[in-house]
Design a protein around this motif. Structure first.
Motif, PDB file in Angstrom:
ATOM      1  N   LEU A   1       1.723 -30.318 -12.710  1.00 10.38           N
ATOM      2  CA  LEU A   1       1.002 -29.327 -11.752  1.00 10.38           C
ATOM      3  C   LEU A   1      -0.636 -29.474 -12.484  1.00 10.38           C
ATOM      4  N   GLY A   2      -1.573 -30.090 -11.444  1.00  8.78           N
ATOM      5  CA  GLY A   2      -2.769 -30.127 -11.827  1.00  8.78           C
ATOM      6  C   GLY A   2      -3.747 -29.311 -11.106  1.00  8.78           C
ATOM      7  N   GLN A   3      -3.142 -28.835  -9.798  1.00 11.61           N
ATOM      8  CA  GLN A   3      -4.040 -28.024  -8.787  1.00 11.61           C
ATOM      9  C   GLN A   3      -3.053 -27.603  -7.860  1.00 11.61           C
ATOM     10  N   THR A   4      -3.403 -26.324  -7.255  1.00  8.76           N
ATOM     11  CA  THR A   4      -2.792 -25.766  -6.080  1.00  8.76           C
ATOM     12  C   THR A   4      -3.782 -25.519  -5.299  1.00  8.76           C
ATOM     13  N   ASN A   5      -3.265 -25.917  -3.809  1.00  3.41           N
ATOM     14  CA  ASN A   5      -4.330 -25.942  -2.664  1.00  3.41           C
ATOM     15  C   ASN A   5      -3.694 -24.823  -1.681  1.00  3.41           C
TER      16      ASN A   5
ATOM     17  N   VAL B   1      -5.081 -38.789   7.424  1.00  2.00           N
ATOM     18  CA  VAL B   1      -3.950 -39.087   6.363  1.00  2.00           C
ATOM     19  C   VAL B   1      -4.709 -39.581   4.808  1.00  2.00           C
ATOM     20  N   HIS B   2      -4.448 -38.684   4.082  1.00  2.00           N
ATOM     21  CA  HIS B   2      -4.933 -38.856   2.840  1.00  2.00           C
ATOM     22  C   HIS B   2      -4.272 -39.451   1.874  1.00  2.00           C
ATOM     23  N   PHE B   3      -4.757 -40.161   0.776  1.00  2.00           N
ATOM     24  CA  PHE B   3      -4.108 -40.682  -0.259  1.00  2.00           C
ATOM     25  C   PHE B   3      -4.872 -40.954  -1.471  1.00  2.00           C
ATOM     26  N   ALA B   4      -4.507 -41.063  -2.436  1.00  2.00           N
ATOM     27  CA  ALA B   4      -5.307 -41.401  -3.696  1.00  2.00           C
ATOM     28  C   ALA B   4      -5.121 -42.610  -4.494  1.00  2.00           C
TER      29      ALA B   4
ATOM     30  N   HIS C   1      -0.287 -38.773   3.529  1.00  2.00           N
ATOM     31  CA  HIS C   1      -0.089 -37.260   3.851  1.00  2.00           C
ATOM     32  C   HIS C   1      -0.943 -36.695   5.104  1.00  2.00           C
ATOM     33  N   ALA C   2      -0.361 -36.288   6.115  1.00  2.00           N
ATOM     34  CA  ALA C   2      -1.168 -35.591   7.216  1.00  2.00           C
ATOM     35  C   ALA C   2      -0.395 -34.742   7.697  1.00  2.00           C
ATOM     36  N   PHE C   3      -1.155 -33.796   8.456  1.00  2.00           N
ATOM     37  CA  PHE C   3      -0.210 -32.692   9.318  1.00  2.00           C
ATOM     38  C   PHE C   3      -1.387 -32.177  10.430  1.00  2.00           C
ATOM     39  N   MET C   4      -0.485 -31.661  11.385  1.00  2.00           N
ATOM     40  CA  MET C   4      -0.858 -30.768  12.397  1.00  2.00           C
ATOM     41  C   MET C   4      -0.502 -29.574  12.601  1.00  2.00           C
ATOM     42  N   ALA C   5      -1.637 -28.470  12.578  1.00  2.00           N
ATOM     43  CA  ALA C   5      -1.130 -27.148  12.925  1.00  2.00           C
ATOM     44  C   ALA C   5      -0.653 -26.888  14.122  1.00  2.00           C
ATOM     45  N   LEU C   6       0.627 -26.068  14.364  1.00  2.00           N
ATOM     46  CA  LEU C   6       1.070 -25.883  15.680  1.00  2.00           C
ATOM     47  C   LEU C   6       1.015 -24.607  16.353  1.00  2.00           C
ATOM     48  N   GLU C   7       0.187 -23.642  15.362  1.00  2.00           N
ATOM     49  CA  GLU C   7      -0.135 -22.516  16.017  1.00  2.00           C
ATOM     50  C   GLU C   7      -1.366 -22.071  15.148  1.00  2.00           C
ATOM     51  N   ASP C   8      -2.002 -21.059  15.675  1.00  2.00           N
ATOM     52  CA  ASP C   8      -3.249 -20.622  14.845  1.00  2.00           C
ATOM     53  C   ASP C   8      -3.052 -19.785  13.639  1.00  2.00           C
ATOM     54  N   GLU C   9      -3.697 -20.053  12.578  1.00  4.13           N
ATOM     55  CA  GLU C   9      -3.798 -19.427  11.390  1.00  4.13           C
ATOM     56  C   GLU C   9      -2.376 -19.862  10.599  1.00  4.13           C
ATOM     57  N   THR C  10      -2.262 -21.071  10.847  1.00  5.30           N
ATOM     58  CA  THR C  10      -1.202 -21.891  10.157  1.00  5.30           C
ATOM     59  C   THR C  10      -1.506 -21.976   8.728  1.00  5.30           C
ATOM     60  N   VAL C  11      -0.930 -21.693   7.685  1.00  4.17           N
ATOM     61  CA  VAL C  11      -1.200 -21.581   6.278  1.00  4.17           C
ATOM     62  C   VAL C  11      -0.369 -22.761   5.746  1.00  4.17           C
ATOM     63  N   MET C  12      -0.916 -23.818   5.091  1.00  7.22           N
ATOM     64  CA  MET C  12      -0.306 -24.832   4.080  1.00  7.22           C
ATOM     65  C   MET C  12      -0.708 -24.737   2.746  1.00  7.22           C
ATOM     66  N   ALA C  13       0.480 -24.555   2.023  1.00  7.65           N
ATOM     67  CA  ALA C  13       0.154 -24.337   0.520  1.00  7.65           C
ATOM     68  C   ALA C  13       0.949 -25.730  -0.183  1.00  7.65           C
ATOM     69  N   TYR C  14       0.032 -26.335  -1.117  1.00  2.71           N
ATOM     70  CA  TYR C  14       0.609 -27.416  -1.843  1.00  2.71           C
ATOM     71  C   TYR C  14       0.261 -27.525  -3.353  1.00  2.71           C
ATOM     72  N   LEU C  15       1.307 -28.077  -3.968  1.00  2.00           N
ATOM     73  CA  LEU C  15       1.415 -28.089  -5.377  1.00  2.00           C
ATOM     74  C   LEU C  15       0.906 -29.561  -5.645  1.00  2.00           C
ATOM     75  N   CYS C  16      -0.204 -29.824  -6.670  1.00  2.00           N
ATOM     76  CA  CYS C  16      -0.391 -31.173  -6.928  1.00  2.00           C
ATOM     77  C   CYS C  16      -0.305 -31.551  -8.098  1.00  2.00           C
ATOM     78  N   SER C  17      -0.031 -32.850  -8.480  1.00  2.86           N
ATOM     79  CA  SER C  17       0.145 -33.315  -9.725  1.00  2.86           C
ATOM     80  C   SER C  17      -1.037 -33.759 -10.565  1.00  2.86           C
ATOM     81  N   GLU C  18      -2.121 -33.746 -10.005  1.00  2.00           N
ATOM     82  CA  GLU C  18      -3.438 -34.186 -10.460  1.00  2.00           C
ATOM     83  C   GLU C  18      -4.459 -33.404  -9.805  1.00  2.00           C
ATOM     84  N   PRO C  19      -5.516 -32.926 -10.587  1.00  2.00           N
ATOM     85  CA  PRO C  19      -6.741 -32.165  -9.878  1.00  2.00           C
ATOM     86  C   PRO C  19      -7.480 -33.330  -8.895  1.00  2.00           C
ATOM     87  N   TYR C  20      -8.243 -32.606  -8.056  1.00  2.00           N
ATOM     88  CA  TYR C  20      -8.999 -33.480  -6.947  1.00  2.00           C
ATOM     89  C   TYR C  20      -9.980 -34.220  -7.625  1.00  2.00           C
TER      90      TYR C  20
END
Length: 203
Positions: free
Chosen positions: A45-49, A61-64, A119-138
């Motif tokens: 766990l390097g960062q939570t977003n 679509v994002h990648f590192a 990785h990519a996503f589309m919100a299907l309704e307003d105020e959709t919250v995505m939480a993600y745990l990241c292995s490395e900092p940004y």
């Protein structure tokens, strides 16, 4: 919690049990023992977003650069979204292919996206919250993107929702251009890194 391997190697879907009662609901979207059994190593766990998106918003679509890349464990605490994983690893048997999972605040499914995958996503309704745990900092210098509207990728965005895409993602190269530019991760490098992570686990 139930774990399921997806059609692209090194990504998984996790479905936790939910516990509703007269007060509301309790759920544990991430459970380390199930994760380690499925993936073969712990989640560093390097960062939570957290992101909050309007209906139709597309991120990705994002990648590192890999290694070290940035693995992600993603779930949706509120609303709903179509989560899409794209195999951008040059030399992978499924290079250029994608898989998708519906994430919402009804089932609280989660997906794990290993280093090197897009990785990519589309919100299907307003105020959709995505939480993600990241292995490395940004790491801005190591972050890249592929255009989510690339016709050759043909990602499964719902036709009845008007897409909202940032200028950064709109001007990102398509998959063919990214391949020609040499910015995509190499499958052999990613596989070696996954093995290194598994080998570091205590026996």
């Amino acid at each position: 919690m139930h774990a399921r391997r997806l059609s692209i190697s090194d990504c998984f879907e996790f479905t936790p049990r939910t516990f509703p009662d007269h007060r509301g609901l309790f759920v544990a979207p991430f459970q380390e023992d199930v994760f380690v059994e499925a993936v073969g190593h712990r989640l560093r766990l390097g960062q939570t977003n957290t992101s909050v998106s309007h209906r139709g918003a597309i991120r990705g679509v994002h990648f590192a650069d890999t290694p070290p890349g940035q693995a992600k464990y993603v779930y949706c605490p509120s609303g709903s979204m179509l989560d899409v994983i794209v195999d951008l690893r040059v030399g992978s048997p499924t290079f250029g292919e994608w898989t998708s999972v519906l994430l919402d605040s009804t089932e609280y499914k989660a997906v794990y996206i290993a280093e090197g995958l897009g990785h990519a996503f589309m919100a299907l309704e307003d105020e959709t919250v995505m939480a993600y745990l990241c292995s490395e900092p940004y790491n801005p210098a190591g972050e890249h993107g592929v255009n989510p509207m690339d016709a050759d990728l043909a990602l499964p965005w719902p036709e009845d929702i008007e897409p909202i895409v940032s200028e950064k993602d709109t001007t990102a190269p398509n998959l063919k251009e990214a391949l020609e530019q040499g910015v995509l991760p190499r499958y052999d490098d990613c596989a070696a890194y996954y093995e290194k992570l598994r080998a570091a686990e205590p026996r």
